[in-house]
Design a protein around this motif. Structure first.
Motif, PDB file in Angstrom:
ATOM      1  N   ARG A  86     -30.399 -74.670   7.945  1.00  0.00           N
ATOM      2  CA  ARG A  86     -29.724 -73.555   7.267  1.00  0.00           C
ATOM      3  C   ARG A  86     -28.307 -73.355   7.807  1.00  0.00           C
ATOM      4  O   ARG A  86     -27.414 -72.966   7.080  1.00  0.00           O
ATOM      5  N   GLY A  87     -28.128 -73.648   9.093  1.00  0.00           N
ATOM      6  CA  GLY A  87     -26.867 -73.259   9.725  1.00  0.00           C
ATOM      7  C   GLY A  87     -25.844 -74.355   9.944  1.00  0.00           C
ATOM      8  O   GLY A  87     -24.656 -74.066  10.087  1.00  0.00           O
ATOM      9  N   ARG A 113     -22.798 -74.759   7.476  1.00  0.00           N
ATOM     10  CA  ARG A 113     -22.056 -73.470   7.456  1.00  0.00           C
ATOM     11  C   ARG A 113     -21.294 -73.268   8.752  1.00  0.00           C
ATOM     12  O   ARG A 113     -20.125 -72.870   8.762  1.00  0.00           O
ATOM     13  N   ARG A 122     -18.293 -75.603   8.774  1.00  0.00           N
ATOM     14  CA  ARG A 122     -17.194 -75.276   7.841  1.00  0.00           C
ATOM     15  C   ARG A 122     -16.581 -73.914   8.129  1.00  0.00           C
ATOM     16  O   ARG A 122     -15.411 -73.680   7.871  1.00  0.00           O
ATOM     17  N   HIS A 123     -17.424 -72.979   8.592  1.00  0.00           N
ATOM     18  CA  HIS A 123     -16.943 -71.615   8.839  1.00  0.00           C
ATOM     19  C   HIS A 123     -17.335 -71.244  10.267  1.00  0.00           C
ATOM     20  O   HIS A 123     -18.352 -70.580  10.490  1.00  0.00           O
ATOM     21  N   ASP A 150     -18.621 -67.764  11.302  1.00  0.00           N
ATOM     22  CA  ASP A 150     -19.800 -67.170  10.641  1.00  0.00           C
ATOM     23  C   ASP A 150     -20.865 -66.904  11.723  1.00  0.00           C
ATOM     24  O   ASP A 150     -21.581 -67.810  12.147  1.00  0.00           O
ATOM     25  N   ALA A 207     -24.514 -67.928  11.020  1.00  0.00           N
ATOM     26  CA  ALA A 207     -24.748 -69.386  11.115  1.00  0.00           C
ATOM     27  C   ALA A 207     -24.744 -69.806  12.585  1.00  0.00           C
ATOM     28  O   ALA A 207     -25.553 -70.622  13.023  1.00  0.00           O
TER      29      ALA A 207
END
Ligand SMILES: NC(=O)c1ccc[n+]([C@@H]2O[C@H](COP(=O)([O-])OP(=O)(O)OC[C@H]3O[C@@H](n4cnc5c(N)ncnc54)[C@H](O)[C@@H]3O)[C@@H](O)[C@H]2O)c1
Ligand SMILES: [Fe+2]
Length: 398
Positions: free
Chosen positions: A236-237, A240, A243-244, A247, A250
Motif C-alpha cells: 500500500r505504501g 506512494r 513519489r510523495h 505523505d 505512507a
C-alpha cells in the motif's frame, strides 16, 4: 518438489522481540521517559547516529528530550553504511571506556546493527568475530534503545546484527537474544526526509524480508501473521512513499511494515534472495536493499514451482486483482509482475554491469553465496551453485 516435501513445517517455533515498542508520529518525544523506564538511574547515554540526523537536527532534538529528563547525551557519528567489523570495533575503541548507562541508536539499519554490537562489545571479552553466527554472544550488553530512520531493515526488533567482512567479500550476521533492544521507537516523521533512492531500496528490502519469511521452510503461524501484514502495508505504501516523500500515512505504513518484516524474519528467516545479495554487498558494495530488489524477481521465478501453493495469501496481501479466485499459477505470475513493475517505478537498476560486475565474476559470486547456508536452508527449493550462477547471469546484459 513442494516446500512440504523438502522439509515438514516446524512444529516448535518461537518468537522474541524488543521488550517495548512505541510507535506513531512524534513518538520520539517519549524517548526521555522511555530511557528512564529502562532504569531510573540512567544518567548518561551515548547516541550513535549518522550525519543526516545531525544535519536535520534530529540528533540534537533527541539529546534535548533526554536532557529534559536529567539525562546527559553524548552524540557520535562514524558508523559507515553497511559497516565492517573493523569500523564498529574502532568506534568502540575510540569510546575509550567512557562510562554510559545505555546506548541509543538513531539511524538506518547500519547504525542500529552497529549499536547492538557496540552494546555487547561493552560487556563481552573479545571482538565481533567470536560473536558471529547463532547464539555466540555470551553476556547481555548495555541496554539499547533503537530508533530507525529507514523503513527498512526491521533491525529495531530483531536479534540480528550484520557486518561486512571485506577480506571474505561477504556479509555475516550475529544472531543472539542479547542483541534485542530494551525499547524501539518508530516515529514516521523521522523518515519524511529519506531520499527517494533510499526509500526505494530500503522499502524493497523490507518487502523481501516479509516475502522470503512467508515462503521460508521455517515459516510458522506466528511469522506468517507478521509477514502478511508487512506485505499488506508495504504494498500500500511503497510507491506512494517514493513519489510523495512527505505523505506521513505512507511513511507510517512503510515503517510499521518494515518492523513486521523484521518480526517475520526473526521467526522464519530470509532465504536465497538474501544469500545471493550478500556477496554483491560484500565484494561490490551494492547497497543491501538494491541487491535484494535486483534479485527478488529472479529468485521468485526460480522458486516458482515450489511456492505456487503459498501465493494466494501473498497476492491477497498485495491487493493483486483476482487474488481470491484466479488460478494459483496465474496469481504467482501476477505477483512477480507486480514486483517487476515496482522495481521499474522505483528506478532500481537491473544490471550488474553498472557496478563493474562481468561474466568472469559470476562463479566467484555464486561460490560466496553458496557459503550462506544459514539462509539457503530456508529456501523453499534447494539451490545449487549452478542455479545461483544462472540467476546472477540474468542480471547481466544479454
Ligand atoms: N538486523 C537486521 O535484522 C537486518 C536486516 C536487514 C538488513 N540489515 C543490514 O542493515 C544495513 C542496511 O541498513 P539500511 O538499509 O537501513 O540502510 P543504511 O542504514 O545503510 O542507510 C543508508 C543510507 O541512508 C542514510 N539515511 C538513513 N536514514 C536517513 C534519513 N531519515 N534521511 C536521510 N538519510 C538517511 C544513511 O546515513 C545511509 O547513508 C545493511 O548492513 C544490512 O545488511 C540488518
Ligand atoms: Fe535485508
Amino acid at each position: 518438489m513442494t516446500r512440504a516435501q523438502i522439509d515438514k513445517p516446524p512444529t516448535v517455533y518461537s518468537f522474541s522481540t524488543a521488550r517495548r515498542i512505541v510507535a506513531g508520529a512524534r513518538s520520539l518525544d517519549t524517548i526521555g521517559t522511555l530511557a528512564k523506564s529502562i532504569c531510573e538511574d540512567v544518567r548518561r547515554v551515548l547516541i550513535v547516529t549518522q550525519p543526516s540526523m545531525t544535519k536535520n537536527g534530529a540528533a540534537a532534538r533527541t539529546a534535548a528530550l533526554l536532557a529534559a529528563e536529567g539525562i546527559e547525551a553524548v552524540v557520535r557519528t562514524g558508523i559507515r553504511p553497511e559497516p565492517t567489523q573493523e569500523n564498529i570495533e574502532s568506534f568502540h575503541r575510540a569510546l575509550d571506556g567512557e562510562s554510559f548507562d545505555a546506548y541509543i541508536g538513531l539511524g538506518g539499519g547500519s547504525v542500529l546493527d552497529a549499536t547492538k554490537l557496540l552494546a555487547v562489545l561493552r560487556t563481552n571479552a573479545g571482538g565481533i568475530e567470536g560473536m558471529l553466527g547463532a547464539d555466540r554472544v555470551r553476556c547481555a550488553g548495555l541496554p539499547t534503545l533503537l530508533v530507525p530512520t529507514t523503513s527498512g531493515t526491521g533491525s529495531e526488533v530483531t536479534p540480528n546484527a550484520i557486518v561486512t567482512l571485506p577480506e571474505q567479500e561477504l556479509k555475516v550476521a550475529a544472531v543472539s537474544s542479547h542483541l534485542l533492544p530494551a525499547a524501539a521507537i518508530l516515529d514516521p516523521e523521522l523518515t519524511l526526509g529519506l531520499p527517494d533512492a533510499i526509500t526505494a531500496a530500503t522499502g524493497m528490502d523490507a518487502f523481501t524480508h516479509a516475502l522470503e519469511s512467508y515462503l521460508s521452510n521455517k515459516a510458522n503461524p506466528m511469522s506468517d501473521m507478521f509477514a502478511l501484514e508487512s506485505m499488506r502495508r508495504i504494498s500500500r505504501g511503497i510507491i506512494r512513499a517514493y513519489r510523495h516523500g512527505d505523505d506521513l500515512a505512507a511513511r507510517e505504513d512503510m515503517l510499521i511494515g518494515s518492523m513486521y518484516g523484521g518480526m517475520a524474519l526473526t521467526g522464519a528467516g530470509t532465504a536465497a534472495v538474501h544469500a545471493l545479495a550478500y556477496p554483491l554487498g560484500g565484494k561490490f558494495g551494492i547497497a543491501h536493499g538494491v541487491a535484494n530488489a535486483m534479485l527478488l524477481r529472479h529468485v521468485m521465478e526460480f522458486n516458482m514451482d515450489a511456492i505456487q501453493d503459498r501465493m494466494r495469501p501473498v497476492a491477497q496481501a498485495m491487493g493483486i486483482p483476482g487474488a481470491d479466485d484466479a488460478e494459483s499459477e496465474a496469481l504467482a505470475e501476477r505477483v512477480v509482475d507486480r514486483i517487476s513493475s515496482w522495481t521499474e517505478q522505483l528506478r532500481i537498476p537491473q544490471d550488474l554491469s553498472a557496478y563493474g560486475i562481468a561474466e568472469r565474476d559470476i562463479p566467484e559470486l555464486a561460490a560466496a553465496a553458496s557459503k550462506v547456508t544459514r539462509l539457503l536452508q530456508n529456501n523453499p527449493k534447494p539451490v545449487s551453485v549452478g542455479d545461483m550462477e544462472r540467476m546472477y547471469r540474468r542480471l547481466l546484459p544479454r
